[in-house]
Scaffold this motif. Structure first.
Motif, PDB file in Angstrom:
ATOM      1  N   PRO A 261       0.809  -1.222   0.000  1.00 23.15           N
ATOM      2  CA  PRO A 261       0.000   0.000   0.000  1.00 23.15           C
ATOM      3  C   PRO A 261       0.845   1.275   0.000  1.00 23.15           C
ATOM      4  N   GLU A 262       1.979   1.255   0.692  1.00 14.87           N
ATOM      5  CA  GLU A 262       2.803   2.463   0.761  1.00 14.87           C
ATOM      6  C   GLU A 262       3.524   2.755  -0.557  1.00 14.87           C
ATOM      7  N   LYS A 263       3.535   1.806  -1.489  1.00 17.48           N
ATOM      8  CA  LYS A 263       4.160   2.010  -2.801  1.00 17.48           C
ATOM      9  C   LYS A 263       3.146   2.325  -3.897  1.00 17.48           C
ATOM     10  N   GLU A 264       1.856   2.277  -3.559  1.00 21.60           N
ATOM     11  CA  GLU A 264       0.799   2.510  -4.551  1.00 21.60           C
ATOM     12  C   GLU A 264       0.995   3.823  -5.297  1.00 21.60           C
ATOM     13  N   ASN A 265       1.165   4.921  -4.578  1.00 24.35           N
ATOM     14  CA  ASN A 265       1.282   6.221  -5.228  1.00 24.35           C
ATOM     15  C   ASN A 265       2.527   6.294  -6.108  1.00 24.35           C
TER      16      ASN A 265
ATOM     17  N   LYS B 189      -7.709   0.351  -9.574  1.00 25.51           N
ATOM     18  CA  LYS B 189      -7.048   0.046  -8.304  1.00 25.51           C
ATOM     19  C   LYS B 189      -8.059  -0.588  -7.359  1.00 25.51           C
ATOM     20  N   VAL B 190      -7.624  -1.628  -6.666  1.00 26.93           N
ATOM     21  CA  VAL B 190      -8.480  -2.325  -5.707  1.00 26.93           C
ATOM     22  C   VAL B 190      -7.656  -2.619  -4.458  1.00 26.93           C
ATOM     23  N   ASN B 191      -8.202  -2.282  -3.294  1.00 29.28           N
ATOM     24  CA  ASN B 191      -7.558  -2.673  -2.039  1.00 29.28           C
ATOM     25  C   ASN B 191      -7.873  -4.135  -1.794  1.00 29.28           C
ATOM     26  N   VAL B 192      -6.838  -4.925  -1.526  1.00 34.93           N
ATOM     27  CA  VAL B 192      -7.003  -6.361  -1.333  1.00 34.93           C
ATOM     28  C   VAL B 192      -6.223  -6.807  -0.092  1.00 34.93           C
ATOM     29  N   PHE B 193      -6.486  -8.020   0.360  1.00 39.63           N
ATOM     30  CA  PHE B 193      -5.740  -8.647   1.449  1.00 39.63           C
ATOM     31  C   PHE B 193      -5.256  -9.996   0.962  1.00 39.63           C
TER      32      PHE B 193
ATOM     33  N   LYS C 185      -2.775  -5.104   0.711  1.00 41.19           N
ATOM     34  CA  LYS C 185      -2.037  -4.818  -0.521  1.00 41.19           C
ATOM     35  C   LYS C 185      -2.950  -3.999  -1.427  1.00 41.19           C
ATOM     36  N   VAL C 186      -2.406  -3.514  -2.528  1.00 43.69           N
ATOM     37  CA  VAL C 186      -3.190  -2.828  -3.551  1.00 43.69           C
ATOM     38  C   VAL C 186      -2.960  -3.563  -4.863  1.00 43.69           C
ATOM     39  N   MET C 187      -4.058  -3.864  -5.571  1.00 49.99           N
ATOM     40  CA  MET C 187      -3.947  -4.486  -6.881  1.00 49.99           C
ATOM     41  C   MET C 187      -4.225  -3.423  -7.937  1.00 49.99           C
ATOM     42  N   LEU C 188      -3.278  -3.243  -8.827  1.00 50.14           N
ATOM     43  CA  LEU C 188      -3.427  -2.336  -9.957  1.00 50.14           C
ATOM     44  C   LEU C 188      -3.627  -3.180 -11.201  1.00 50.14           C
TER      45      LEU C 188
END
Length: 108
Positions: free
Chosen positions: A10-14, A30-34, A54-57
């Motif tokens: 998540p901290e690398k998403e941007n 973008k989707v927030n996932v676990f 995590k974030v899925m792009l």
């Protein structure tokens, strides 16, 4: 065409989003996932975290753009530790624009 799904911290998403935009890939979902990888989560003291945020792009690109896209994601998402993420690449056989019904592309 290919669909590239990148699972990143998540901290690398941007960082990844800005890097993709800078290289000419502005369209994404973008989707927030676990989830967890082969390390099965993390242990912090006596507490075990089985699933991590995590974030899925998701990005759809032409086949010839995949190597560039992969390198951009790899460099922008890299921290150097387990859990940096994973990238999955799948074929896209058809895509349609909902508003117009227009077929956006195809591959065999």
């Amino acid at each position: 065409m290919k669909m590239v799904r990148a699972i990143v911290r998540p901290e690398k998403e941007n960082d990844v989003v800005l890097a993709l935009e800078a290289k000419g890939f502005p369209a994404m979902t973008k989707v927030n996932v676990f989830g967890r990888g082969k390390q099965k989560g993390i242990q912090v003291g006596p507490i075990r975290y089985d699933e991590l945020p995590k974030v899925m792009l998701m990005v759809v690109v032409e086949d010839e753009d995949v190597p560039v896209l992969m390198e951009v994601i790899r460099q922008a998402a890299y921290v150097g530790y387990e859990g940096d993420g994973k990238v999955f690449i799948s074929p896209v056989t058809e895509a349609y624009t909902i508003r117009t019904g227009e077929k956006s592309g195809s591959t065999v």
